[in-house]
Design an enzyme around this catalytic site. Structure first.
Site, mmCIF file in Angstrom:
data_model
loop_
_atom_site.group_PDB
_atom_site.id
_atom_site.type_symbol
_atom_site.label_atom_id
_atom_site.label_comp_id
_atom_site.label_asym_id
_atom_site.label_seq_id
_atom_site.Cartn_x
_atom_site.Cartn_y
_atom_site.Cartn_z
ATOM 1 N N ARG A 117 -7.182 1.337 9.667
ATOM 2 C CA ARG A 117 -6.661 2.507 8.946
ATOM 3 C C ARG A 117 -7.695 3.185 8.044
ATOM 4 O O ARG A 117 -7.785 4.410 8.044
ATOM 5 C CB ARG A 117 -5.401 2.138 8.148
ATOM 6 C CG ARG A 117 -4.278 1.544 9.015
ATOM 7 C CD ARG A 117 -2.955 1.428 8.279
ATOM 8 N NE ARG A 117 -2.397 2.741 8.028
ATOM 9 C CZ ARG A 117 -2.423 3.351 6.880
ATOM 10 N NH1 ARG A 117 -2.931 2.754 5.816
ATOM 11 N NH2 ARG A 117 -1.927 4.544 6.765
ATOM 12 N N CYS A 139 -21.178 -2.842 13.166
ATOM 13 C CA CYS A 139 -22.329 -1.935 13.121
ATOM 14 C C CYS A 139 -21.907 -0.480 13.196
ATOM 15 O O CYS A 139 -22.195 0.222 14.177
ATOM 16 C CB CYS A 139 -23.273 -2.285 14.265
ATOM 17 S SG CYS A 139 -23.746 -4.008 14.174
HETATM 18 N N1 LLP Z 1 9.352 6.833 15.715
HETATM 19 C C1 LLP Z 1 8.370 7.444 16.399
HETATM 20 C C2 LLP Z 1 8.699 8.213 17.594
HETATM 21 C C3 LLP Z 1 7.047 7.351 15.944
HETATM 22 O O1 LLP Z 1 6.088 7.970 16.623
HETATM 23 C C4 LLP Z 1 6.748 6.596 14.779
HETATM 24 C C5 LLP Z 1 5.377 6.475 14.286
HETATM 25 C C6 LLP Z 1 7.811 5.951 14.123
HETATM 26 C C7 LLP Z 1 9.093 6.100 14.607
HETATM 27 C C8 LLP Z 1 7.606 5.093 12.900
HETATM 28 O O2 LLP Z 1 7.230 5.832 11.795
HETATM 29 P P1 LLP Z 1 7.105 5.100 10.362
HETATM 30 O O3 LLP Z 1 8.487 4.675 9.921
HETATM 31 O O4 LLP Z 1 6.213 3.921 10.532
HETATM 32 O O5 LLP Z 1 6.536 6.138 9.466
HETATM 33 N N2 LLP Z 1 -1.143 4.413 12.789
HETATM 34 C C9 LLP Z 1 -0.697 5.314 11.747
HETATM 35 C C10 LLP Z 1 0.763 5.638 11.859
HETATM 36 C C11 LLP Z 1 1.140 6.252 13.188
HETATM 37 C C12 LLP Z 1 2.613 6.517 13.287
HETATM 38 C C13 LLP Z 1 2.983 6.891 14.654
HETATM 39 N N3 LLP Z 1 4.387 7.026 14.879
HETATM 40 C C14 LLP Z 1 -1.047 4.694 10.402
HETATM 41 O O6 LLP Z 1 -1.627 3.610 10.359
HETATM 42 O O7 LLP Z 1 -0.783 5.291 9.355
#
Ligand code: LLP
Length: 413
Positions: free
Chosen positions: A311, A341
């Protein structure tokens, strides 16, 4: 997280992090069962007034023990791949509570999900709808369909994790939804079950969520007038969490916003929270390998890297970093970096810490999108994972071995 300090030493629930590092090595992901359960209960309490189902977004952390814990609490799951479906089933998840999101579902993934009997496909395009109809016909099943619509609201979050604007690849424009629902109703191997939207992640403001809900509900009413009745309304991911000094939205207030709007409606509310269920229930434990004084800045080189926690490198995300044991070392400003690296391999910049070589650091709020985004870059095995339950220590994933990393590879001759 259930973090506390006794005599200067950091504990998760009743277990000292030093003990874990000695027994299992570092880098190490550590989760608190109490924190995971408390986060889930916050949702069930906040939305108690509205008939609902919490479908945990598996992508946030897909480790089997975590999926199993949520399955035991009664959660459903939001999956985005056939691989996540396999994990949910292996962890004892109920396929009848699984919703399948994502813009690129393959025919194989559709077959596997139809075979498992999932709750619905969140369909994101006309082509996907046609493919789903065809695949369902081939296997003699009726596919449950919910369209993911794009309400075109600005979630005011990082551009890489905002998904509900019209320039994003996700969902179908709300204006095109009525025609697509009619198309779905006319196709023989589909059954319309609901509607879905997801506008982005790490939201710190409730107003875009309320706007999205209003737009989706208005569409649901239009559809009803056209003779299309839905069983559920899925409003996507959860609220943001505190990494640094953010004020995360009040979940109770979100619950009230939706309770008002759902009062008198017959559709079930679905939510797909990921980050807010696991993010603050996990940390990444790492050891300082070297302190490297520089002309302009000092570096603390730790044994966790961007392959363990991507992240910071990917989003310039901030994670709090704390010393596991307090010591009388001089306070110094460090860039906390990994051994990979790449200049982008950092965990945190400009952190004031009193540390020495060999010390342990805890990288906080690492339960979501930490392990699930880990890679083997620089041929680094993925970390082990520990779940703490009061004074019990559960090793829920072994540290990856070099042999496991090379399995499936061969020389050519
Ligand atoms: N539903 C869908 C269709 C999604 O695409 C996502 C997250 C969620 C639910 C869940 O969202 P949350 O409750 O976690 O906000 N890798 C990134 C976050 C990418 C989120 C992608 N979709 C990070 O580390 O911040």
């Amino acid at each position: 997280m259930m973090l506390n300090r006794h005599d200067g030493h950091l504990f998760v629930e009743d277990v000292a992090l030093e003990t874990l590092a000695e027994r299992f090595g570092t880098p190490l992901y550590v989760y608190s069962r109490a924190a995971l359960e408390a986060a889930y209960q916050r949702y069930t309490r906040a939305f108690a007034a509205t008939p609902h189902l919490i479908c945990y977004a598996v992508k946030a952390n897909s480790s089997l023990a975590i999926l199993n814990l949520f399955a035991r609490l009664g959660a459903g799951f939001d999956i985005v791949s056939g691989g996540e479906l396999v994990r949910v089933l292996a962890a004892g998840g109920d396929p009848g509570k699984v919703v399948f999101s994502g813009v690129g579902k393959t025919a194989d993934e559709m077959r596997a999900a139809l075979d498992a009997g999932i709750r619905c496909f969140n369909v994101e395009s006309a082509s996907e709808l046609q493919r789903l109809n065809r695949v369902a016909g081939e296997v003699g099943k009726i596919a449950p369909v919910s369209f993911r619509v794009n309400p075109d609201v600005d979630p005011k979050t990082h551009p890489y994790i905002s998904t509900g604007l019209k320039q994003n690849k996700f969902g179908i424009p709300i204006a095109e939804a009525p025609a697509l629902y009619q198309l779905a109703a006319s196709l023989p191997h589909l059954k319309i079950t609901g509607i879905d939207c997801h506008i982005g992640s790490q939201l710190t403001d409730l107003s875009p969520l309320a706007d999205a809900a209003d737009r989706v509900l208005a569409l649901v009413d239009t559809l009803a007038r056209d003779g299309i009745a839905l069983h559920h309304i899925d409003l996507g991911g959860g609220v943001g969490i505190r990494y640094c000094d953010e004020t995360p939205p009040d979940l109770e207030a979100y619950g009230r916003i939706l309770a008002e709007r759902f009062a008198g409606r017959h559709e079930q509310l679905l939510l797909e929270p990921g980050r807010s269920l696991v993010g603050n229930a996990g940390l990444l434990l790492t050891r300082v390998e070297y302190l490297k004084p520089g002309e302009d800045k000092h570096f603390a080189i730790v044994d966790a890297a961007m392959n363990d926690l991507m992240r910071p490198a990917l989003y310039e995300a901030y994670h709090d970093i704390v010393a596991v044991s307090l010591r009388a070392a001089p306070m110094q400003r460090y860039d906390i970096v990994g051994p990979i690296c790449e200049t982008g391999d950092f965990i945190g910049f400009a952190r004031d810490m009193a540390i020495a070589e060999g010390d342990l650091l805890a990288v906080l709020s690492a339960g979501a999108y930490g392990m699930s985004m880990a890679s083997n870059y620089n041929s680094r095995p993925r970390a082990a994972e520990i779940l703490i339950d009061k004074n019990e220590i559960h090793l829920v994933r072994d540290r990856e071995t070099q042999n496991a990393m090379m399995a499936g590879e061969r020389l050519f001759c």
